[in-house]
Design an enzyme around this catalytic site. Structure first.
Site, short mmCIF file in Angstrom:
data_model
loop_
_atom_site.label_atom_id
_atom_site.label_comp_id
_atom_site.label_asym_id
_atom_site.label_seq_id
_atom_site.Cartn_x
_atom_site.Cartn_y
_atom_site.Cartn_z
N HIS A 56 7.11 -28.36 -20.78
CA HIS A 56 5.81 -29.06 -20.70
C HIS A 56 5.51 -29.82 -22.00
O HIS A 56 5.27 -31.04 -21.95
CB HIS A 56 4.69 -28.07 -20.36
CG HIS A 56 3.31 -28.63 -20.53
ND1 HIS A 56 2.83 -29.68 -19.79
CD2 HIS A 56 2.31 -28.30 -21.40
CE1 HIS A 56 1.60 -29.97 -20.18
NE2 HIS A 56 1.27 -29.15 -21.17
N HIS A 90 1.32 -28.77 -29.33
CA HIS A 90 -0.10 -28.72 -28.92
C HIS A 90 -0.54 -27.39 -28.31
O HIS A 90 -1.73 -27.08 -28.30
CB HIS A 90 -0.44 -29.90 -27.99
CG HIS A 90 -0.03 -29.73 -26.56
ND1 HIS A 90 1.20 -30.10 -26.08
CD2 HIS A 90 -0.71 -29.24 -25.49
CE1 HIS A 90 1.27 -29.86 -24.79
NE2 HIS A 90 0.12 -29.33 -24.40
N ASP A 91 0.38 -26.57 -27.77
CA ASP A 91 -0.02 -25.29 -27.17
C ASP A 91 0.34 -24.08 -28.03
O ASP A 91 0.07 -22.94 -27.64
CB ASP A 91 0.64 -25.13 -25.79
CG ASP A 91 -0.12 -25.89 -24.70
OD1 ASP A 91 -1.34 -26.09 -24.87
OD2 ASP A 91 0.50 -26.28 -23.70
N GLU A 118 -2.76 -22.11 -29.34
CA GLU A 118 -3.50 -21.56 -28.20
C GLU A 118 -2.76 -20.38 -27.57
O GLU A 118 -3.38 -19.37 -27.23
CB GLU A 118 -3.70 -22.68 -27.15
CG GLU A 118 -4.33 -22.23 -25.85
CD GLU A 118 -5.80 -21.84 -25.98
OE1 GLU A 118 -6.30 -21.19 -25.07
OE2 GLU A 118 -6.42 -22.17 -27.01
N ASP A 119 -1.43 -20.50 -27.43
CA ASP A 119 -0.69 -19.53 -26.62
C ASP A 119 0.14 -18.51 -27.41
O ASP A 119 0.74 -17.62 -26.82
CB ASP A 119 0.26 -20.27 -25.65
CG ASP A 119 -0.51 -21.10 -24.64
OD1 ASP A 119 -1.71 -20.84 -24.47
OD2 ASP A 119 0.07 -22.02 -24.04
N ASP A 130 -1.21 -34.95 -21.81
CA ASP A 130 -1.13 -33.56 -21.34
C ASP A 130 -1.64 -33.47 -19.90
O ASP A 130 -1.01 -32.86 -19.03
CB ASP A 130 -1.96 -32.69 -22.28
CG ASP A 130 -2.01 -31.22 -21.85
OD1 ASP A 130 -0.95 -30.69 -21.47
OD2 ASP A 130 -3.09 -30.63 -21.91
#
Length: 747
Positions: A61, A86-87, A90-91, A153
């Site tokens: 992704h 970018h994630d 967050e993850d 995204d």
């Protein structure tokens, strides 16, 4: 093909990364492959072992988003690295500080901005949705690349939406159509905006999408021939001028075709502007770009007759998102109007890649390329300064700005101001200053006195007139069209309302004290019922404004014991934990079915009669593309998916959206409205009613048809079982002699 199927996850990831590097090396950006490789390796390690819902490795992704950022938006290494990362915050357990230590402050700032608005624009609660959207807009002003990567995204999420549950698809598709597509459009990303709209439409209305797609394919050869015949003489003329150019056919998007069919109430066969032509030229000299565009316009206007009202000059006056082009509509030899868009290569880059393309053409930072964008961001910041407790109001207010087209108006001193189309004198007054808007009583437009509601035209000279005694009025909201004016008026009205409520509360307490009555909830309910007022806040406002005066009638209502609904007032405790069961009284009368939003809701004859409510705003019937919305009382309201109310609900209450499926027999009847128009003749009404009542055995509720100057039009209200009945009815009515237009309308 076999090798591809047998690829391991690691081989698939490596291949995708190499494709990204190849794409990056073919751009004009300076080649910073090392930092991109470092970002990829870091993200790959951070997401190792995690899978997406589709079953592929999660890192695919961020790689896909980075490719979109690189090839479709045209950004460089900083944005590509940010997309890859970018994630991560967050993850995983990594922090923004970790990103800054490894990749520097700029990438860390962008990743931080993306993390703050993660999980889609909207969370599960309304207040969180508004907050998240505010964050998204505020990050734009720090670095526009945050929102560009966020749009990339969302585009990849839409391209892979098929792996999600249906109710999630509706939520994400609705949110995309309501917010992301307009945002992409405002930032000049026309190609991405079109794809977002098409993908949203594909998941919301799969049948209509397939039908239009198949009709476009069936008529492709005919359009190709039309394009060849139309552009032949144009090519000859451009060759004579010695220009380097390319001519492309632009086919209207599936979503745009459907939208036009819906708004104009016409079938696919009556959409005549499906084909447009785009001329992209290389200027003969750098400073001759504008002259070349007009030279092309003049030369092709000698070949084909131009439409006098359809010349759009966005070369001299670019749109707020930087778009520049000349649009002219010409009549071909076959009598069809065809739009021709004339752009230089630079203009085309800006049209396709938006503000990102400006950076390719400007020397150094800043410059006036981003002037209009800064103006827009400034307006949004002003809106954000005013607290908006209602997420729906907030989104609507912002949306006014996203969709606005521009006009140019002048102040009395000759200064030029850009304003949205359809704006009024009051909008203009608020754009100058809040105090000017608040005290505005009218204006002189081109030296003539006009009211607050007067709509401005491009080129108008406007002198605003004010008075200190003027106060903001609720009816102003009915004619203002800009986000800023609406936001300011709402804020001023709420401030005034709070003042009246405080005054009302004082008067109410004095009245109750004088009568020796306690200010309990039950007494407030009695007063609200007696005055037919919905809420305590409204009641206090009316008292404070002098519209309700408490008197003997109220004393009698409060001291009377009749009309008290003890079932509503008392609460009961059940079970071992002794917790209060707030729904006990309601459940005693009728059990409410527990709804699971993740499951597809079956709409049967039995459940439709007992459990669900058909929305009156769009009047859905079996066969329509519909969804369910779980309201505060646990009731499921059935809406058409394209209903404007449903679009807002999907955007703001996505967690309450339920996928629904019709499973009804032809037992129940539903009211529909049919619009009909044609050329009047003797016996026409009789023919129409005969088809409806006798041939199709449909029950008519109401007929309202009138004839003016030989043209008849009107509406028929009738009861049908499902969409198939409506299609058969429309088909038969269209076959009646002199009937020219038949379509289903909302009301």
């Amino acid at each position: 093909m076999k090798e591809h199927i047998e690829m391991t996850d690691d081989e698939l990831i490596e291949q995708s990364f190499q494709e990204l590097i190849t794409d990056y090396l073919s751009t004009k950006h300076r080649k910073r492959v090392e930092i991109i490789t470092k970002a990829f390796n870091f993200a790959n390690q951070a997401h190792k072992g995690i899978k997406r819902q589709s079953g592929e490795p999660y890192i695919m992704h961020p790689l896909a988003v980075a490719k979109i950022v690189c090839t479709e938006i045209g950004l460089g290494s900083t944005s590509i690295c940010s997309a890859l990362l970018h994630d991560v915050v967050e993850d995983t357990d990594y922090t923004v500080e970790d990103i800054e230590n490894l990749f520097g402050p700029k990438i860390a700032q962008i990743v931080d901005g993306l993390t703050k608005i993660s999980g889609g624009v909207f969370g599960d609660k309304v207040s969180a949705q508004a907050e998240n959207f505010k964050k998204l807009l505020l990050t734009m002003s720090n670095d526009i690349r945050v929102i560009l990567i966020k749009i990339a995204d969302r585009l990849h999420n839409m391209r892979t939406l098929g792996s999600l549950a249906a109710n999630k698809q509706y939520k994400i598709a609705g949110e995309t159509l309501y917010i992301y597509a307009p945002l992409a459009n405002r930032l000049g990303l026309h190609r991405i905006k079109t794809e977002l709209e098409n993908l949203s439409f594909k998941y919301e209305h799969p049948e209509e999408y397939k039908q239009i797609k198949s009709k476009l394919q069936a008529t492709a050869a005919e359009r190709e021939e039309q394009f060849r015949a139309f552009t032949g003489p144009i090519k000859d003329q451009l060759d004579k001028m010695g220009l380097k150019y390319q001519i492309l056919a632009r086919v209207k998007s599936i979503y745009s075709i459907w939208k036009k069919m819906e708004t104009k109430h016409v079938p696919f066969e009556e959409i005549y502007d499906i084909l447009a032509v785009r001329i992209i030229f290389e200027p003969r000299k750098e400073d001759e770009e504008l002259n070349d565009a007009f030279d092309i316009y003049v030369s092709i206007s000698k070949i084909y007759r131009p439409h006098p009202d359809r010349l759009r000059d966005w070369v001299s006056h670019p749109k707020a998102n930087g778009y520049q082009a000349l649009h002219v509509t010409l009549m071909g030899k076959d009598g069809q109007w065809i739009e021709v868009q004339i752009r230089s290569e630079r203009m085309n880059d800006v049209a396709e890649q938006g503000f990102a393309a400006h950076w390719k053409y400007k020397d150094g930072g800043g410059g006036e390329d981003e002037g209009e964008l800064e103006k827009w961001l400034r307006t949004i910041k002003e809106i954000l300064d005013d607290p908006q407790p209602d997420a729906m109001d907030f989104l609507d207010t912002i949306k006014l700005n996203l969709f606005a087209s521009e006009i140019f108006v002048f102040t009395p001193r000759g200064e030029i101001k850009t304003m949205p189309q359809n704006c009024t004198v009051l909008d203009f007054a608020f754009s100058l200053h809040s105090d000017i808007g608040k005290h505005c009583i009218g204006a002189k437009v081109n030296h003539k006195l006009v009211p607050l509601s007067h709509k401005l035209q491009s080129g108008d000279q406007v002198e605003v007139l004010t008075s200190k005694s003027q106060r903001v009025k609720p009816e102003w909201l009915t004619f203002v069209s800009t986000a800023k004016a609406r936001s300011k008026i709402n804020a001023l009205l709420k401030k005034e309302q709070r003042t009246l409520q405080r005054k009302g509360e004082t008067l109410l307490n004095e009245f109750l004290l004088a009568e020796g009555i306690r200010p309990e909830v039950v007494n407030m309910d009695k007063l609200l019922q007696a005055h037919n007022v919905a809420s305590k806040e409204e009641f206090l406002t009316l008292i404070g404004g002098g519209k309700i005066v408490l008197a003997d009638v109220d004393r009698n209502v409060l001291k009377s014991k009749q009309g008290t609904n003890w079932k509503k007032i008392l609460s009961f405790s059940f079970g071992k934990d002794g917790k209060e069961n707030k729904n006990a009284a309601a459940n005693e009368e009728e059990p409410v079915e527990k709804i699971n939003p993740k499951k597809i809701l079956k709409l049967t004859d039995d459940t439709l009669q007992k459990n669900y409510v058909m929305a009156t705003c769009c009047c859905p019937i079996p066969g329509d593309d519909v969804l369910g919305y779980l309201d505060d009382n646990g009731k499921v309201i059935i809406h058409k998916r394209q209903c404007p109310v449903a679009v807002k609900l999907k955007s703001s209450y996505g967690n309450r959206i339920i996928a629904t499926q019709w499973e009804v027999q032809k037992n129940l009847s539903f009211l529909v409205h049919i619009y009909i128009k044609g050329i009047d003749r003797v016996g026409l009404l009789s023919d129409i009613t005969q088809v409806i009542s006798w041939q199709l055995n449909v029950n008519i509720r109401k007929v309202n048809i009138e004839t003016i100057d030989g043209i008849f039009e009107g509406k028929v209200q009738l009861y049908v079982h499902d969409v198939d009945d409506v299609k058969e009815l429309i088909s038969k009515l269209r076959k009646i002699s002199n009937v020219k237009e038949v379509t289903r309308v909302e009301e």
